[in-house]
Design an enzyme around this catalytic site. Structure first.
Site, PDB file in Angstrom:
ATOM      1  N   HIS A  30      55.690  23.249  71.627  1.00  0.00           N
ATOM      2  CA  HIS A  30      55.395  22.781  70.264  1.00  0.00           C
ATOM      3  C   HIS A  30      56.182  21.502  69.945  1.00  0.00           C
ATOM      4  O   HIS A  30      56.568  21.267  68.808  1.00  0.00           O
ATOM      5  CB  HIS A  30      55.657  23.878  69.225  1.00  0.00           C
ATOM      6  CG  HIS A  30      54.645  24.987  69.313  1.00  0.00           C
ATOM      7  ND1 HIS A  30      53.417  24.922  68.696  1.00  0.00           N
ATOM      8  CD2 HIS A  30      54.660  26.156  70.001  1.00  0.00           C
ATOM      9  CE1 HIS A  30      52.732  26.020  68.972  1.00  0.00           C
ATOM     10  NE2 HIS A  30      53.458  26.790  69.783  1.00  0.00           N
ATOM     11  N   THR A  31      56.432  20.726  70.972  1.00  0.00           N
ATOM     12  CA  THR A  31      57.091  19.430  70.765  1.00  0.00           C
ATOM     13  C   THR A  31      56.103  18.280  70.948  1.00  0.00           C
ATOM     14  O   THR A  31      56.334  17.187  70.454  1.00  0.00           O
ATOM     15  CB  THR A  31      58.244  19.237  71.776  1.00  0.00           C
ATOM     16  OG1 THR A  31      57.775  19.623  73.067  1.00  0.00           O
ATOM     17  CG2 THR A  31      59.445  20.082  71.422  1.00  0.00           C
ATOM     18  N   ASP A  32      54.983  18.528  71.666  1.00  0.00           N
ATOM     19  CA  ASP A  32      54.111  17.388  72.003  1.00  0.00           C
ATOM     20  C   ASP A  32      53.517  16.717  70.770  1.00  0.00           C
ATOM     21  O   ASP A  32      53.539  15.496  70.643  1.00  0.00           O
ATOM     22  CB  ASP A  32      53.033  17.758  73.046  1.00  0.00           C
ATOM     23  CG  ASP A  32      52.029  18.806  72.618  1.00  0.00           C
ATOM     24  OD1 ASP A  32      52.247  19.482  71.585  1.00  0.00           O
ATOM     25  OD2 ASP A  32      51.010  18.966  73.324  1.00  0.00           O
ATOM     26  N   GLY A 117      42.502  31.955  77.399  1.00  0.00           N
ATOM     27  CA  GLY A 117      43.301  32.512  76.291  1.00  0.00           C
ATOM     28  C   GLY A 117      44.651  33.022  76.736  1.00  0.00           C
ATOM     29  O   GLY A 117      45.230  33.892  76.106  1.00  0.00           O
ATOM     30  N   LEU A 120      47.526  28.999  79.625  1.00  0.00           N
ATOM     31  CA  LEU A 120      47.633  28.211  80.864  1.00  0.00           C
ATOM     32  C   LEU A 120      46.661  27.034  80.838  1.00  0.00           C
ATOM     33  O   LEU A 120      46.318  26.468  81.859  1.00  0.00           O
ATOM     34  CB  LEU A 120      47.389  29.105  82.085  1.00  0.00           C
ATOM     35  CG  LEU A 120      48.381  30.264  82.236  1.00  0.00           C
ATOM     36  CD1 LEU A 120      48.030  31.121  83.435  1.00  0.00           C
ATOM     37  CD2 LEU A 120      49.814  29.745  82.361  1.00  0.00           C
ATOM     38  N   SER A 122      43.338  26.611  80.002  1.00  0.00           N
ATOM     39  CA  SER A 122      41.990  26.645  80.579  1.00  0.00           C
ATOM     40  C   SER A 122      41.093  25.631  79.874  1.00  0.00           C
ATOM     41  O   SER A 122      40.200  25.044  80.487  1.00  0.00           O
ATOM     42  CB  SER A 122      41.395  28.047  80.452  1.00  0.00           C
ATOM     43  OG  SER A 122      41.332  28.430  79.097  1.00  0.00           O
ATOM     44  N   ASP A 167      48.448  19.065  77.474  1.00  0.00           N
ATOM     45  CA  ASP A 167      47.618  19.787  78.437  1.00  0.00           C
ATOM     46  C   ASP A 167      46.694  18.868  79.252  1.00  0.00           C
ATOM     47  O   ASP A 167      46.692  18.934  80.479  1.00  0.00           O
ATOM     48  CB  ASP A 167      46.834  20.896  77.734  1.00  0.00           C
ATOM     49  CG  ASP A 167      47.768  21.863  77.022  1.00  0.00           C
ATOM     50  OD1 ASP A 167      48.974  21.836  77.306  1.00  0.00           O
ATOM     51  OD2 ASP A 167      47.289  22.645  76.193  1.00  0.00           O
TER      52      ASP A 167
HETATM   53  C1  GLA Z   1      48.899  24.357  73.224  1.00  0.00           C
HETATM   54  C2  GLA Z   1      48.492  22.941  72.886  1.00  0.00           C
HETATM   55  C3  GLA Z   1      49.533  21.934  73.378  1.00  0.00           C
HETATM   56  C4  GLA Z   1      50.930  22.305  72.913  1.00  0.00           C
HETATM   57  C5  GLA Z   1      51.219  23.780  73.207  1.00  0.00           C
HETATM   58  C6  GLA Z   1      52.519  24.234  72.616  1.00  0.00           C
HETATM   59  O1  GLA Z   1      48.886  24.541  74.598  1.00  0.00           O
HETATM   60  O2  GLA Z   1      47.242  22.644  73.471  1.00  0.00           O
HETATM   61  O3  GLA Z   1      49.178  20.635  72.946  1.00  0.00           O
HETATM   62  O4  GLA Z   1      51.114  22.004  71.566  1.00  0.00           O
HETATM   63  O5  GLA Z   1      50.196  24.626  72.700  1.00  0.00           O
HETATM   64  O6  GLA Z   1      53.589  23.603  73.242  1.00  0.00           O
END
Ligand code: GLA
Length: 385
Positions: A30-32, A117, A120, A122, A167
């Site tokens: 939750h930093t991106d 879900g 990872l 998907s 991701d």
């Molecule tokens: C999901 C989101 C990412 C990121 C993570 C938490 O995977 O797609 O962008 O925010 O949650 O780190």
């Protein structure tokens, strides 16, 4: 395999094959979307898409996993009328068009080994495999950084999930044997070699599925933004959370309401943990890396509040297995997987211990994957079955 199914459906080649991996985030959760740092690695589970271009502007994709297909006109597709799974690949085509690219037609079959879900990624793997196929079939040359942004836009604007850049970036730019240390503010990155000869990242799936569209994910994102605005009032020079030190946060913390204070505390401390984790990896200090992973979980559980009972149980069980360096939830949370740093010689016992204990506590048999850090997406043209 998608190639065989493609040939059965559409006849022989020339056929292309794109593949895009899922990812596990080692630390930096939750930093991106807060302009912070992340440290994912691509895993050896992937989406594979067999495809051929077409000149009719029509996209036809058959999902071999769902046994469903979709057929839409690129210029006239209404995303609201698409089944959920088709929003990912068609969404990418729609964003390419919005960005001024000429997208020709596509015929494709697709299959995935990335659990859905499970945290990872998907969805990004699906978007990236589609993006590679669409670009190849339409003769578009787009660099990988830009393609990551296009996939993120597809998810934000067409799927409705306000995810960050991590991701698709990991699915496109990862390298075998390495983690990707990405600065999400500048989109610059470094590859960090993983000590695969000593330890493995083992992923344990709680088998609680998370559904992120309409989940508290978007709400967390808003809370982080509110806290940031308040921090900025006191420190007008800051442009992203990465510039907020713990001291700065503490100086302002008293003025923030409790919920947003907790969210901001997680982001500030997690950012610091990512840099420390990279240093620990570079120094071969797995004990330190494990301590940071543990602290990340605690922060996600207590301050960001995105864990759940099953994730906490999985982490607790993992930590009670001999030799484990560290354990934390990975991905967005609310279910999905944990990532565990385990010495290679302890992996088999770890697997047995976690499977038995988790099944005993929850009645569910978990899935456990020993992941190898893999290369980012590829596309091959004119492949033969
Ligand atoms: C999901 C989101 C990412 C990121 C993570 C938490 O995977 O797609 O962008 O925010 O949650 O780190």
């Amino acid at each position: 395999m998608p190639l065989k199914a493609f040939i059965e459906k559409y006849g022989a080649g020339p056929v292309g094959l794109s593949r895009a991996p899922g990812r596990v985030n080692l630390i930096g959760e939750h930093t991106d979307y807060n302009g912070g740092d992340v440290l994912p690695m691509a895993i050896d589970r992937e989406v594979r898409m067999a495809f051929r271009g077409a000149d009719d502007g029509r996209i036809e994709i058959a999902s071999l996993d769902l046994n469903e297909s979709v057929s839409v006109e690129v210029g006239a597709a209404d995303p609201d009328r698409l089944p959920q799974w088709a929003k990912y690949p068609v969404g990418v085509a729609l964003i390419l068009v919005k960005e001024g690219y000429v997208v020709k037609g596509l015929r494709a079959t697709v299959r995935s080994t990335v659990p859905v879900g499970a945290g990872l990624s998907s969805s990004a793997a699906f978007e990236v495999a589609a993006a590679m196929a669409l670009c190849s079939a339409s003769g578009l040359q787009i660099n990988r950084e830009k393609l990551a942004r296009i996939c993120q836009r597809a998810e934000n604007e067409i799927v409705g999930m306000r995810c960050g850049i991590m991701d698709p970036f990991a699915a496109l730019l990862s390298r075998k044997g390495h983690a990707l240390f990405l600065n999400c503010a500048t989109r610059t990155y470094d590859l960090v070699r993983l000590p695969e000869e000593k330890a493995s990242f083992v992923v344990c799936n709680t088998c609680v599925k998370h559904e992120l569209v309409g989940s508290p994910y978007n709400e967390r994102r808003k809370q982080c933004a509110v806290a940031f605005k308040l921090l900025q009032r006191r420190f007008p020079e800051i442009e992203t959370y990465r510039e907020v030190t713990l001291e700065m946060f503490l100086a302002r913390a008293g003025d923030l309401d409790e919920t947003i204070r907790k969210r901001a505390r997680h982001v500030v401390t997690e950012n610091a943990r990512v840099s420390a984790a990279v240093e620990a990896l570079r120094n071969g200090n797995l004990v330190e890396l494990g301590i940071l992973m543990d602290a990340s979980h605690e922060s996600l559980r207590d301050h960001f509040e995105v864990s759940c009972a099953e994730l906490d149980a999985m982490v607790e069980i993992a930590r009670s297995a001999p030799g484990v360096y560290g354990a934390r939830m990975t991905g967005a949370g609310f279910g999905g997987c944990t990532v565990n740093l385990v010495p290679n010689e302890a992996v088999e016992d770890f697997r047995k211990h976690v499977a038995a204990e988790y099944a005993q506590r929850t009645g569910v048999v978990p899935e456990i994957y020993v992941c190898r850090a893999s290369d980012g997406a590829t596309v091959e043209n004119e492949v033969k079955p």
